[in-house]
Design a protein around this motif. Structure first.
Motif, PDB file in Angstrom:
ATOM      1  N   GLY A  34      -0.787   3.899  -5.347  1.00  0.00           N
ATOM      2  CA  GLY A  34      -2.110   3.453  -4.916  1.00  0.00           C
ATOM      3  C   GLY A  34      -2.937   4.523  -4.237  1.00  0.00           C
ATOM      4  O   GLY A  34      -4.085   4.285  -3.883  1.00  0.00           O
ATOM      5  N   ALA A  55      -4.530   1.787  -0.063  1.00  0.00           N
ATOM      6  CA  ALA A  55      -4.038   1.689  -1.439  1.00  0.00           C
ATOM      7  C   ALA A  55      -5.113   1.117  -2.359  1.00  0.00           C
ATOM      8  O   ALA A  55      -5.818   0.170  -2.003  1.00  0.00           O
ATOM      9  CB  ALA A  55      -2.787   0.824  -1.488  1.00  0.00           C
ATOM     10  N   CYS A  56      -5.211   1.702  -3.549  1.00  0.00           N
ATOM     11  CA  CYS A  56      -6.236   1.309  -4.520  1.00  0.00           C
ATOM     12  C   CYS A  56      -5.616   0.826  -5.814  1.00  0.00           C
ATOM     13  O   CYS A  56      -4.462   1.126  -6.126  1.00  0.00           O
ATOM     14  CB  CYS A  56      -7.160   2.490  -4.791  1.00  0.00           C
ATOM     15  SG  CYS A  56      -8.106   2.997  -3.334  1.00  0.00           S
ATOM     16  N   SER A  57      -6.417   0.076  -6.576  1.00  0.00           N
ATOM     17  CA  SER A  57      -5.961  -0.454  -7.861  1.00  0.00           C
ATOM     18  C   SER A  57      -6.728   0.120  -9.036  1.00  0.00           C
ATOM     19  O   SER A  57      -6.309  -0.022 -10.183  1.00  0.00           O
ATOM     20  CB  SER A  57      -6.075  -1.979  -7.877  1.00  0.00           C
ATOM     21  OG  SER A  57      -7.424  -2.371  -7.662  1.00  0.00           O
ATOM     22  N   ARG A  70     -10.214  -0.844  -3.856  1.00  0.00           N
ATOM     23  CA  ARG A  70      -9.026  -1.036  -3.031  1.00  0.00           C
ATOM     24  C   ARG A  70      -8.234  -2.259  -3.509  1.00  0.00           C
ATOM     25  O   ARG A  70      -8.801  -3.155  -4.141  1.00  0.00           O
ATOM     26  CB  ARG A  70      -9.442  -1.215  -1.572  1.00  0.00           C
ATOM     27  CG  ARG A  70     -10.038   0.036  -0.946  1.00  0.00           C
ATOM     28  CD  ARG A  70     -10.641  -0.238   0.416  1.00  0.00           C
ATOM     29  NE  ARG A  70      -9.843  -1.148   1.197  1.00  0.00           N
ATOM     30  CZ  ARG A  70      -8.990  -0.774   2.169  1.00  0.00           C
ATOM     31  NH1 ARG A  70      -8.863   0.497   2.467  1.00  0.00           N
ATOM     32  NH2 ARG A  70      -8.304  -1.670   2.839  1.00  0.00           N
ATOM     33  N   ARG A  71      -6.963  -2.279  -3.199  1.00  0.00           N
ATOM     34  CA  ARG A  71      -6.119  -3.405  -3.609  1.00  0.00           C
ATOM     35  C   ARG A  71      -6.564  -4.720  -2.992  1.00  0.00           C
ATOM     36  O   ARG A  71      -6.294  -5.787  -3.522  1.00  0.00           O
ATOM     37  CB  ARG A  71      -4.655  -3.126  -3.271  1.00  0.00           C
ATOM     38  CG  ARG A  71      -4.021  -2.118  -4.212  1.00  0.00           C
ATOM     39  CD  ARG A  71      -2.562  -1.923  -3.944  1.00  0.00           C
ATOM     40  NE  ARG A  71      -1.977  -0.997  -4.894  1.00  0.00           N
ATOM     41  CZ  ARG A  71      -0.793  -0.439  -4.746  1.00  0.00           C
ATOM     42  NH1 ARG A  71      -0.052  -0.720  -3.683  1.00  0.00           N
ATOM     43  NH2 ARG A  71      -0.343   0.397  -5.655  1.00  0.00           N
ATOM     44  N   ASP A  72      -7.293  -4.645  -1.866  1.00  0.00           N
ATOM     45  CA  ASP A  72      -7.806  -5.860  -1.236  1.00  0.00           C
ATOM     46  C   ASP A  72      -9.141  -6.313  -1.824  1.00  0.00           C
ATOM     47  O   ASP A  72      -9.750  -7.262  -1.349  1.00  0.00           O
ATOM     48  CB  ASP A  72      -7.920  -5.679   0.278  1.00  0.00           C
ATOM     49  CG  ASP A  72      -8.945  -4.621   0.695  1.00  0.00           C
ATOM     50  OD1 ASP A  72      -9.689  -4.087  -0.176  1.00  0.00           O
ATOM     51  OD2 ASP A  72      -9.011  -4.308   1.900  1.00  0.00           O
TER      52      ASP A  72
END
Length: 189
Positions: A34, A55-57, A70-72
């Motif tokens: 991520g 963390a990124c997606s 971002r993962r969020d």
């Protein structure tokens, strides 16, 4: 390819990655864990990944700015911001996909809505009111592309070369992409 700014010099310590993207003269990689790494032209700080990014997606690039999902579901942008392309709207909400035009940013909200910000000299940030829910977005230099959940393709912005004239017989599609001044669609067949 052209490597005048070191955009083809992949860092030796990069490690395993899950996604990559290319900008005007810089490259971005999404590491398997991520993390985000950028290299190449960095005059505007477009390769300076924020320390607090998290963390990124997904990652995307504009001409001289960088975009991370971002993962969020939050969207972060950095680099050149002369046209507000890095000013993520405070009311954007959670997103599922991102894309970059030359000087504008495109986000697909988790509810299927499309938001754009940055340079709007050709209306590339004016999302059509009747667009409906979408499943994917892409950017050309001065135009925006959206894939509707029904498989239809819509484009808006600069149409100097007919890049926004979706063919009437294109049919249902499953993916879209943008070149500088052209649009690409993958048909379901």
């Amino acid at each position: 390819g052209y490597n005048g700014e070191g955009q083809c010099n992949t860092p030796a310590d990069l490690g395993a990655c899950s996604s990559v993207a290319g900008g005007g003269f810089h490259t971005i990689a999404l590491r398997s864990g991520g993390g985000v790494r950028c290299w190449g032209y960095n005059l505007f700080g477009q390769c300076n990944t924020p320390a607090d990014l998290g963390a990124c997606s997904s990652v995307a690039l504009g001409e001289i700015h960088t975009i991370a999902l971002r993962r969020d579901g939050g969207v972060r942008c950095w680099g050149a911001n002369d046209d507000g392309q890095c000013n993520t709207p405070a009311d954007l909400g959670s997103c599922s996909s991102i894309a970059g035009g030359a000087y504008h940013t495109i986000a697909l909200r988790s509810d299927g809505g499309v938001r754009c910000w940055g340079r709007n000299n050709y209306g590339q940030c004016n999302t059509p009111a009747d667009l409906g829910a979408c499943s994917s977005v892409a950017g050309g230099y001065y135009h925006t592309i959206a894939l509707r959940i029904d498989g239809g393709v819509r484009c808006w912005g600069s149409n100097q070369y007919g890049q926004c004239d979706t063919p009437a017989d294109v049919g249902a599609c499953s993916s879209v992409a943008g070149g500088g001044y052209h649009t690409i669609a993958l048909r379901i067949d």
